[in-house]
Design an enzyme around this catalytic site. Structure first.
Site, PDB file in Angstrom:
ATOM      1  N   TYR A 133     -25.031 -29.635  53.539  1.00  0.00           N
ATOM      2  CA  TYR A 133     -23.577 -29.709  53.372  1.00  0.00           C
ATOM      3  C   TYR A 133     -23.093 -30.476  54.229  1.00  0.00           C
ATOM      4  O   TYR A 133     -22.829 -30.176  55.606  1.00  0.00           O
ATOM      5  CB  TYR A 133     -22.954 -28.328  53.310  1.00  0.00           C
ATOM      6  CG  TYR A 133     -21.594 -28.419  52.971  1.00  0.00           C
ATOM      7  CD1 TYR A 133     -20.922 -29.101  52.572  1.00  0.00           C
ATOM      8  CD2 TYR A 133     -20.956 -26.964  53.154  1.00  0.00           C
ATOM      9  CE1 TYR A 133     -19.725 -29.093  52.299  1.00  0.00           C
ATOM     10  CE2 TYR A 133     -19.941 -26.656  53.022  1.00  0.00           C
ATOM     11  CZ  TYR A 133     -19.036 -27.724  52.402  1.00  0.00           C
ATOM     12  OH  TYR A 133     -17.589 -27.507  52.167  1.00  0.00           O
ATOM     13  N   LYS A 161     -24.749 -32.440  49.698  1.00  0.00           N
ATOM     14  CA  LYS A 161     -23.408 -32.078  49.169  1.00  0.00           C
ATOM     15  C   LYS A 161     -22.673 -33.114  50.255  1.00  0.00           C
ATOM     16  O   LYS A 161     -22.334 -32.915  51.263  1.00  0.00           O
ATOM     17  CB  LYS A 161     -22.879 -30.660  49.240  1.00  0.00           C
ATOM     18  CG  LYS A 161     -21.524 -30.619  48.972  1.00  0.00           C
ATOM     19  CD  LYS A 161     -21.446 -29.132  48.896  1.00  0.00           C
ATOM     20  CE  LYS A 161     -19.840 -28.229  49.022  1.00  0.00           C
ATOM     21  NZ  LYS A 161     -19.014 -29.019  48.824  1.00  0.00           N
ATOM     22  N   ASP A 187     -13.301 -33.234  44.582  1.00  0.00           N
ATOM     23  CA  ASP A 187     -12.914 -33.024  43.053  1.00  0.00           C
ATOM     24  C   ASP A 187     -11.961 -34.238  42.736  1.00  0.00           C
ATOM     25  O   ASP A 187     -11.952 -34.962  41.849  1.00  0.00           O
ATOM     26  CB  ASP A 187     -12.407 -31.982  42.815  1.00  0.00           C
ATOM     27  CG  ASP A 187     -13.124 -30.706  43.362  1.00  0.00           C
ATOM     28  OD1 ASP A 187     -14.068 -30.914  43.876  1.00  0.00           O
ATOM     29  OD2 ASP A 187     -12.591 -29.510  43.104  1.00  0.00           O
TER      30      ASP A 187
HETATM   31  O1  MN9 Z   1     -16.568 -27.656  48.110  1.00  0.00           O
HETATM   32  C1  MN9 Z   1     -14.284 -28.319  48.219  1.00  0.00           C
HETATM   33  N1  MN9 Z   1     -14.010 -28.524  49.350  1.00  0.00           N
HETATM   34  C2  MN9 Z   1     -13.361 -27.710  50.357  1.00  0.00           C
HETATM   35  C3  MN9 Z   1     -15.703 -28.436  47.834  1.00  0.00           C
HETATM   36  O2  MN9 Z   1     -12.681 -26.774  49.723  1.00  0.00           O
HETATM   37  C4  MN9 Z   1     -13.372 -27.874  51.670  1.00  0.00           C
HETATM   38  C5  MN9 Z   1     -13.539 -29.493  47.187  1.00  0.00           C
HETATM   39  O3  MN9 Z   1     -13.666 -28.844  45.892  1.00  0.00           O
HETATM   40  C6  MN9 Z   1     -11.958 -29.448  47.745  1.00  0.00           C
HETATM   41  O4  MN9 Z   1     -11.590 -28.012  47.731  1.00  0.00           O
HETATM   42  C7  MN9 Z   1     -11.149 -30.243  46.591  1.00  0.00           C
HETATM   43  C8  MN9 Z   1      -9.673 -30.001  47.041  1.00  0.00           C
HETATM   44  O5  MN9 Z   1      -9.546 -31.248  48.173  1.00  0.00           O
HETATM   45  O6  MN9 Z   1     -11.720 -31.456  46.516  1.00  0.00           O
END
Ligand code: MN9
Length: 288
Positions: A133, A161, A187
């Protein structure tokens, strides 16, 4: 293990305790309504770094119990306390999680040898596959192509990831390691990552916006980029408004409007004001 994984949220009550029925509702919503291919459990979105080891284990148990073998499950076990990381890796593996994942060790500015040792220590203790990660913006840990390559030399390290806006590095990783699983982690950058042929994505906003995320991914895979861009545009309008109002709190509030008892966030994350709740509801009505 390809496809879209929700970065699973957890429902907490006012005392910061796990609301088990609420957590089960979040899981069901992600599988039955959002139609996700899998769940990424106890990541940033699960508020992993704000909860106790016992709570992490409880969440691993509840999720496995609710899901069974319906969708793939990845257990994020990374922790600064290496004994805890090993303990959680064993725990999740024994429960039957399909893979484990561990955030790069952060805070103490570890050098690469130390980072490698951390992953090897976790991997030597369990018979399971691991997904790195990488989220430099939150950990401060930036690994280069050669370093990813060194970690990938271990066959049990099956992927990464990749939560970073570095598309040069992402393309190089994809190019040099075609057999590894690469997941997009931001996302709002999913289309750009999908064009580079990632194997899947893991995201917090999929908890509510999973349908659009899936459309973006599938359209990009079949080369229908104009259509994918349109959906990424609406998605990013949504994400911008969610980020402005408070990321995890707003997603939870939107889930509540869908009848999902998503609860509150753990302290020190603050609760939404009544105005923030109203804004969250409007965001949900407008986009979801
Ligand atoms: O795991 C998420 N990362 C965090 C992935 O929350 C730190 C993303 O989905 C973000 O929340 C998303 C919004 O910036 O892309």
């Amino acid at each position: 293990m390809k496809g879209l994984f929700t970065a699973l949220m957890c429902s907490f009550d006012e005392k910061g305790q796990i609301n088990e029925s609420g957590l089960r509702e979040i899981i069901r919503y992600n599988i039955d309504v959002m139609q996700m291919d899998g769940l990424y459990v106890n990541g940033s979105t699960g508020e992993n770094f704000l909860i106790s080891t016992e709570q992490k284990k409880q969440i691993f148990e509840i999720v496995k119990d609710e899901v069974g073998d319906q969708v793939k499950l990845i257990a994020q076990v990374g922790a600064l306390n290496i004994d805890e990381a090993v303990d959680l890796a064993k725990f999740a593996t024994d429960l039957g999680y399909d893979a484990i994942s561990a955030v790069t060790p952060f805070y103490y500015k570890f050098d690469f040898e130390e980072i490698k040792d951390y992953y090897n220590t976790i991997l030597e203790s369990v018979d399971n596959d691991l997904i790195i990660y990488s989220i430099p913006a939150l950990t401060g840990v930036n690994m280069n192509l050669e370093q990813f390559g060194e970690l990938f030399e271990n066959d049990k390290v099956i992927g990464v990831k990749f939560t970073a806006p570095d598309f040069f590095l992402l393309e190089r990783i994809r190019h040099y390691f075609p057999e590894k699983l690469v997941y997009s982690g931001f996302d709002e950058m999913m289309l750009s990552a999908s064009v580079l042929n990632v194997d899947g994505a893991i995201g917090s906003t999929f908890n509510v916006n999973g349908h659009r995320a899936k459309q973006i991914f599938e359209l990009a895979q079949s080369g229908r980029i104009d259509e994918a861009r349109e959906i990424q545009k609406v998605t990013n309008d949504l994400i911008a408004e969610i980020l402005e109002n408070g990321l995890y709190q707003t997603i939870k509030e939107i889930l509540k409007t869908k009848g999902v008892d998503a609860g509150l966030c753990r302290k020190p994350m603050k609760a939404l004001s009544s105005e923030g709740i109203t804004i969250a509801k409007h965001i949900g009505e407008k986009y979801l």
